[in-house]
Motif scaffolding. Structure first.
Motif: not given
Length: 240
Positions: A80-104
């Motif tokens: 993510i830090a690299l994408c900021k440095e390179l001048g991108f407008e956004g990033v895409v990611f998604g994280l879950l916990n093992r139980d299927g909830s969002i890794d808040k």
């Protein structure tokens, strides 16, 4: 005013073609077979230099599930830090916990790290356990949008949930249908779901231009590309 169209691509040549065909935004990925992973530095930098429309790189250090160990979260943070440095407008990611909830905890921390970049929570959302509760968690984390197929392999089959998500989101976050979206079903998806952004790859396979193949090692060298005519048709529908 046309509704935005995001095109998912897996190489720089396709990104350039999609931009020229009228895409409003690019999701930049590697490894189609694994559902998309983080592009390499050379791929990121070259694409950024050649494309002026918004580009959102996928930040996913590996294929497989969406539970990430601490060292993988560290990789995501550095990308993510690299994408900021390179001048991108956004990033895409998604994280879950093992139980299927969002890794808040980690999602909120990475959204803060990404600021002021947009953050799309990708189709890890389609693997979460409770989509309506998860929507509220992702909003609380500060994400800009959710890419979803309505917890089905293809978005047209998940249109009921997509419509629920759009209604519940109530403009607090963008719900962006993706997977299986094409010019034959886009109008129905717009009308039925009320979504205001759409995502597709408009993917086609192009034969390799290599002139020699070892006959003892039969391989399919076809390459992912995008159908420029399909993109133009989608844009026309989105502008109506």
């Amino acid at each position: 005013m046309s509704l935005p169209l995001e095109i998912c691509v897996f190489n720089t040549a396709t990104a350039i073609a999609a931009a020229e065909a009228g895409a409003d935004r690019i999701e930049l990925c590697e490894n189609y077979a694994n559902g998309g992973t983080t592009p390499s530095y050379g791929y990121l930098k070259t694409t950024r230099e050649k494309i002026s429309i918004p580009v959102f790189p996928m930040i996913r250090p590996r294929g497989g599930d969406y539970f990430h160990r601490p060292e993988e979260i560290e990789i995501i943070a550095k990308d993510i830090a690299l994408c900021k440095e390179l001048g991108f407008e956004g990033v895409v990611f998604g994280l879950l916990n093992r139980d299927g909830s969002i890794d808040k905890e980690n999602t909120a921390r990475l959204v803060e790290l990404a600021y002021p970049l947009d953050v799309t929570f990708h189709r890890a959302f389609d693997r979460c356990k409770d989509p309506l509760a998860s929507l509220e968690t992702i909003i609380a984390c500060g994400c800009t949008r959710i890419l979803t197929s309505g917890q089905h392999p293809k978005a047209p089959d998940g249109k009921e949930l997509i419509r629920q998500l759009v209604e519940q989101a109530d403009d607090r976050i963008i719900i962006m249908p993706g997977s299986g979206i094409n010019s034959r079903n886009l109008k129905e998806m717009i009308d039925y779901t009320g979504a205001k952004e759409f995502h597709t790859s408009a993917r086609v396979l192009r034969p390799s231009t290599t002139e020699y193949m070892n006959p003892l090692i039969p391989e399919d060298f076809s390459q992912d590309f995008t159908d420029e005519t399909e993109i133009a048709t989608l844009k026309k529908i989105l502008s109506q």
